[in-house]
Design a protein around this motif. Sequence first.
Motif, PDB file in Angstrom:
ATOM      1  N   VAL A 102      39.366  80.210  93.610  1.00  0.00           N
ATOM      2  CA  VAL A 102      39.540  81.391  92.765  1.00  0.00           C
ATOM      3  C   VAL A 102      40.187  80.991  91.443  1.00  0.00           C
ATOM      4  CG1 VAL A 102      40.713  83.616  92.579  1.00  0.00           C
ATOM      5  CG2 VAL A 102      39.654  82.952  94.728  1.00  0.00           C
ATOM      6  N   ASN A 103      41.198  80.134  91.507  1.00  0.00           N
ATOM      7  CA  ASN A 103      41.900  79.721  90.290  1.00  0.00           C
ATOM      8  C   ASN A 103      41.007  78.933  89.342  1.00  0.00           C
ATOM      9  OD1 ASN A 103      44.219  80.963  91.165  1.00  0.00           O
ATOM     10  ND2 ASN A 103      45.100  79.101  92.012  1.00  0.00           N
ATOM     11  N   ILE A 104      40.151  78.082  89.885  1.00  0.00           N
ATOM     12  CA  ILE A 104      39.250  77.305  89.034  1.00  0.00           C
ATOM     13  C   ILE A 104      38.286  78.230  88.294  1.00  0.00           C
ATOM     14  CG2 ILE A 104      37.297  75.690  89.092  1.00  0.00           C
ATOM     15  CD1 ILE A 104      38.840  74.126  91.233  1.00  0.00           C
ATOM     16  N   LYS A 105      37.739  79.219  88.978  1.00  0.00           N
ATOM     17  CA  LYS A 105      36.804  80.141  88.338  1.00  0.00           C
ATOM     18  C   LYS A 105      37.495  80.976  87.263  1.00  0.00           C
ATOM     19  CE  LYS A 105      32.819  82.000  87.810  1.00  0.00           C
ATOM     20  NZ  LYS A 105      31.701  81.242  87.276  1.00  0.00           N
ATOM     21  N   ILE A 106      38.702  81.455  87.546  1.00  0.00           N
ATOM     22  CA  ILE A 106      39.446  82.229  86.550  1.00  0.00           C
ATOM     23  C   ILE A 106      39.764  81.360  85.339  1.00  0.00           C
ATOM     24  CG2 ILE A 106      41.629  83.413  86.095  1.00  0.00           C
ATOM     25  CD1 ILE A 106      41.512  84.455  88.973  1.00  0.00           C
ATOM     26  N   LYS A 107      40.148  80.113  85.581  1.00  0.00           N
ATOM     27  CA  LYS A 107      40.465  79.202  84.475  1.00  0.00           C
ATOM     28  C   LYS A 107      39.237  78.940  83.601  1.00  0.00           C
ATOM     29  CE  LYS A 107      42.501  74.761  83.410  1.00  0.00           C
ATOM     30  NZ  LYS A 107      43.120  73.539  83.936  1.00  0.00           N
ATOM     31  N   GLN A 108      38.069  78.762  84.223  1.00  0.00           N
ATOM     32  CA  GLN A 108      36.839  78.539  83.461  1.00  0.00           C
ATOM     33  C   GLN A 108      36.554  79.700  82.519  1.00  0.00           C
ATOM     34  OE1 GLN A 108      33.795  78.056  86.389  1.00  0.00           O
ATOM     35  NE2 GLN A 108      34.189  75.878  86.695  1.00  0.00           N
ATOM     36  N   LEU A 109      36.839  80.906  82.966  1.00  0.00           N
ATOM     37  CA  LEU A 109      36.525  82.078  82.156  1.00  0.00           C
ATOM     38  C   LEU A 109      37.594  82.384  81.113  1.00  0.00           C
ATOM     39  CD1 LEU A 109      35.093  84.242  85.041  1.00  0.00           C
ATOM     40  CD2 LEU A 109      33.798  83.140  83.214  1.00  0.00           C
ATOM     41  N   LEU A 110      38.823  81.938  81.335  1.00  0.00           N
ATOM     42  CA  LEU A 110      39.901  82.233  80.392  1.00  0.00           C
ATOM     43  C   LEU A 110      40.163  81.122  79.386  1.00  0.00           C
ATOM     44  CD1 LEU A 110      42.585  83.926  82.661  1.00  0.00           C
ATOM     45  CD2 LEU A 110      40.968  85.025  81.125  1.00  0.00           C
ATOM     46  N   VAL A 111      39.672  79.921  79.646  1.00  0.00           N
ATOM     47  CA  VAL A 111      39.977  78.789  78.775  1.00  0.00           C
ATOM     48  C   VAL A 111      39.408  78.974  77.364  1.00  0.00           C
ATOM     49  CG1 VAL A 111      38.019  77.289  79.323  1.00  0.00           C
ATOM     50  CG2 VAL A 111      40.234  76.288  78.787  1.00  0.00           C
ATOM     51  N   THR A 112      38.360  79.759  77.217  1.00  0.00           N
ATOM     52  CA  THR A 112      37.786  79.980  75.885  1.00  0.00           C
ATOM     53  C   THR A 112      38.724  80.768  74.982  1.00  0.00           C
ATOM     54  OG1 THR A 112      36.649  81.942  76.714  1.00  0.00           O
ATOM     55  CG2 THR A 112      35.412  79.886  76.697  1.00  0.00           C
ATOM     56  N   PHE A 113      39.646  81.505  75.557  1.00  0.00           N
ATOM     57  CA  PHE A 113      40.600  82.270  74.751  1.00  0.00           C
ATOM     58  C   PHE A 113      41.794  81.424  74.315  1.00  0.00           C
ATOM     59  CE2 PHE A 113      38.333  85.579  77.011  1.00  0.00           C
ATOM     60  CZ  PHE A 113      38.093  86.486  75.991  1.00  0.00           C
ATOM     61  N   SER A 114      41.852  80.166  74.716  1.00  0.00           N
ATOM     62  CA  SER A 114      42.979  79.326  74.324  1.00  0.00           C
ATOM     63  C   SER A 114      42.629  78.371  73.194  1.00  0.00           C
ATOM     64  CB  SER A 114      43.482  78.530  75.535  1.00  0.00           C
ATOM     65  OG  SER A 114      42.473  77.665  75.984  1.00  0.00           O
ATOM     66  N   THR A 115      41.400  78.416  72.703  1.00  0.00           N
ATOM     67  CA  THR A 115      40.989  77.475  71.665  1.00  0.00           C
ATOM     68  C   THR A 115      41.462  77.883  70.270  1.00  0.00           C
ATOM     69  OG1 THR A 115      38.862  78.615  71.499  1.00  0.00           O
ATOM     70  CG2 THR A 115      38.969  76.689  72.937  1.00  0.00           C
ATOM     71  N   ILE A 116      41.429  79.156  69.960  1.00  0.00           N
ATOM     72  CA  ILE A 116      41.791  79.642  68.623  1.00  0.00           C
ATOM     73  C   ILE A 116      43.056  80.482  68.726  1.00  0.00           C
ATOM     74  CG2 ILE A 116      41.043  81.016  66.644  1.00  0.00           C
ATOM     75  CD1 ILE A 116      38.145  80.465  67.550  1.00  0.00           C
ATOM     76  N   LYS A 117      44.052  80.177  67.928  1.00  0.00           N
ATOM     77  CA  LYS A 117      45.309  80.937  67.935  1.00  0.00           C
ATOM     78  C   LYS A 117      45.113  82.252  67.184  1.00  0.00           C
ATOM     79  CE  LYS A 117      47.529  77.813  70.111  1.00  0.00           C
ATOM     80  NZ  LYS A 117      47.622  77.944  71.530  1.00  0.00           N
ATOM     81  N   LYS A 118      45.605  83.324  67.785  1.00  0.00           N
ATOM     82  CA  LYS A 118      45.479  84.667  67.204  1.00  0.00           C
ATOM     83  C   LYS A 118      46.859  85.274  67.028  1.00  0.00           C
ATOM     84  CE  LYS A 118      40.906  85.014  67.574  1.00  0.00           C
ATOM     85  NZ  LYS A 118      39.919  85.837  67.012  1.00  0.00           N
ATOM     86  N   ASP A 119      46.896  86.584  66.734  1.00  0.00           N
ATOM     87  CA  ASP A 119      48.153  87.293  66.496  1.00  0.00           C
ATOM     88  C   ASP A 119      49.054  87.318  67.722  1.00  0.00           C
ATOM     89  OD1 ASP A 119      47.191  87.803  63.976  1.00  0.00           O
ATOM     90  OD2 ASP A 119      46.455  89.801  64.481  1.00  0.00           O
ATOM     91  N   LYS A 120      48.472  87.607  68.872  1.00  0.00           N
ATOM     92  CA  LYS A 120      49.240  87.710  70.118  1.00  0.00           C
ATOM     93  C   LYS A 120      48.948  86.490  70.983  1.00  0.00           C
ATOM     94  CE  LYS A 120      48.801  92.694  70.019  1.00  0.00           C
ATOM     95  NZ  LYS A 120      48.178  93.838  70.645  1.00  0.00           N
ATOM     96  N   ASN A 121      50.007  85.777  71.367  1.00  0.00           N
ATOM     97  CA  ASN A 121      49.858  84.590  72.194  1.00  0.00           C
ATOM     98  C   ASN A 121      50.478  84.844  73.558  1.00  0.00           C
ATOM     99  OD1 ASN A 121      48.680  83.015  70.086  1.00  0.00           O
ATOM    100  ND2 ASN A 121      50.706  82.825  69.196  1.00  0.00           N
ATOM    101  N   PHE A 122      49.635  84.869  74.581  1.00  0.00           N
ATOM    102  CA  PHE A 122      50.080  85.159  75.940  1.00  0.00           C
ATOM    103  C   PHE A 122      50.268  83.873  76.730  1.00  0.00           C
ATOM    104  CE2 PHE A 122      47.855  89.145  74.926  1.00  0.00           C
ATOM    105  CZ  PHE A 122      48.815  90.058  75.295  1.00  0.00           C
ATOM    106  N   THR A 123      51.233  83.924  77.648  1.00  0.00           N
ATOM    107  CA  THR A 123      51.398  82.904  78.670  1.00  0.00           C
ATOM    108  C   THR A 123      51.176  83.593  80.002  1.00  0.00           C
ATOM    109  OG1 THR A 123      53.032  81.755  77.312  1.00  0.00           O
ATOM    110  CG2 THR A 123      52.964  81.198  79.650  1.00  0.00           C
ATOM    111  N   LEU A 124      50.313  83.023  80.840  1.00  0.00           N
ATOM    112  CA  LEU A 124      49.935  83.654  82.096  1.00  0.00           C
ATOM    113  C   LEU A 124      50.356  82.783  83.273  1.00  0.00           C
ATOM    114  CD1 LEU A 124      46.257  84.647  81.252  1.00  0.00           C
ATOM    115  CD2 LEU A 124      48.288  86.022  80.949  1.00  0.00           C
ATOM    116  N   GLU A 125      50.908  83.422  84.280  1.00  0.00           N
ATOM    117  CA  GLU A 125      51.158  82.768  85.561  1.00  0.00           C
ATOM    118  C   GLU A 125      50.369  83.544  86.604  1.00  0.00           C
ATOM    119  OE1 GLU A 125      54.815  82.295  88.585  1.00  0.00           O
ATOM    120  OE2 GLU A 125      55.208  81.659  86.517  1.00  0.00           O
ATOM    121  N   ILE A 126      49.387  82.889  87.199  1.00  0.00           N
ATOM    122  CA  ILE A 126      48.448  83.560  88.086  1.00  0.00           C
ATOM    123  C   ILE A 126      48.652  83.067  89.519  1.00  0.00           C
ATOM    124  CG2 ILE A 126      46.011  83.931  88.596  1.00  0.00           C
ATOM    125  CD1 ILE A 126      45.480  83.541  85.593  1.00  0.00           C
ATOM    126  N   ASP A 127      48.895  84.023  90.422  1.00  0.00           N
ATOM    127  CA  ASP A 127      49.065  83.731  91.845  1.00  0.00           C
ATOM    128  C   ASP A 127      47.956  84.457  92.605  1.00  0.00           C
ATOM    129  OD1 ASP A 127      49.925  83.119  94.377  1.00  0.00           O
ATOM    130  OD2 ASP A 127      51.684  84.413  94.320  1.00  0.00           O
TER     131      ASP A 127
END
Length: 154
Positions: free
Chosen positions: A47-72
């Motif tokens: 589950v974590n690998i699939k979520i990471k694959q889909l969210l990693v594209t949002f970490s390439t370009i820095k925007k106004d709001k920068n989130f840190t996520l801890e996923i369990d």
Amino acid sequence: MFKNSILITLLIFTVSCGYEPLFSKKNLIKNSNFSIDKISFIGDRDVNIKIKQLLVTFSTIKKDKNFTLEIDSKVVKTIIAKDIKGDPSQFNLDIKTIVQLDLEGDPLEKITFNENFKYNNKQDKFEIKRYEREIKQNLAEKISDDLIDKLLRY
């Protein structure tokens, strides 16, 4: 023959018109107002690998709001029904994901996502394992889409 040539002509014009879906992933990333600085994972690996694959594209370009996520994430497989012999005939796969959101170092909230799926047992054990992996992938994709929608609202 005439129908085939019309079909081919229509296909050529449709493909080359530059149509792009309004809610495509590329437009979503380009028009989003957030980025993800760091993602840490605890729990089920698939589950974590699939979520990471889909969210990693949002970490390439820095925007106004920068989130840190801890996923369990936790996956629970339960038997719902048994046949006459006592063998399981129906299962329920439940994925519970808790996401701790931090906006630029400040904790915001904990969001809980629950997804479940009921399915029947199969005779081939290899086939049932492959089917469970597909179910996990699909449910993880749904959870990541819900998480992206939540992050877009901040």
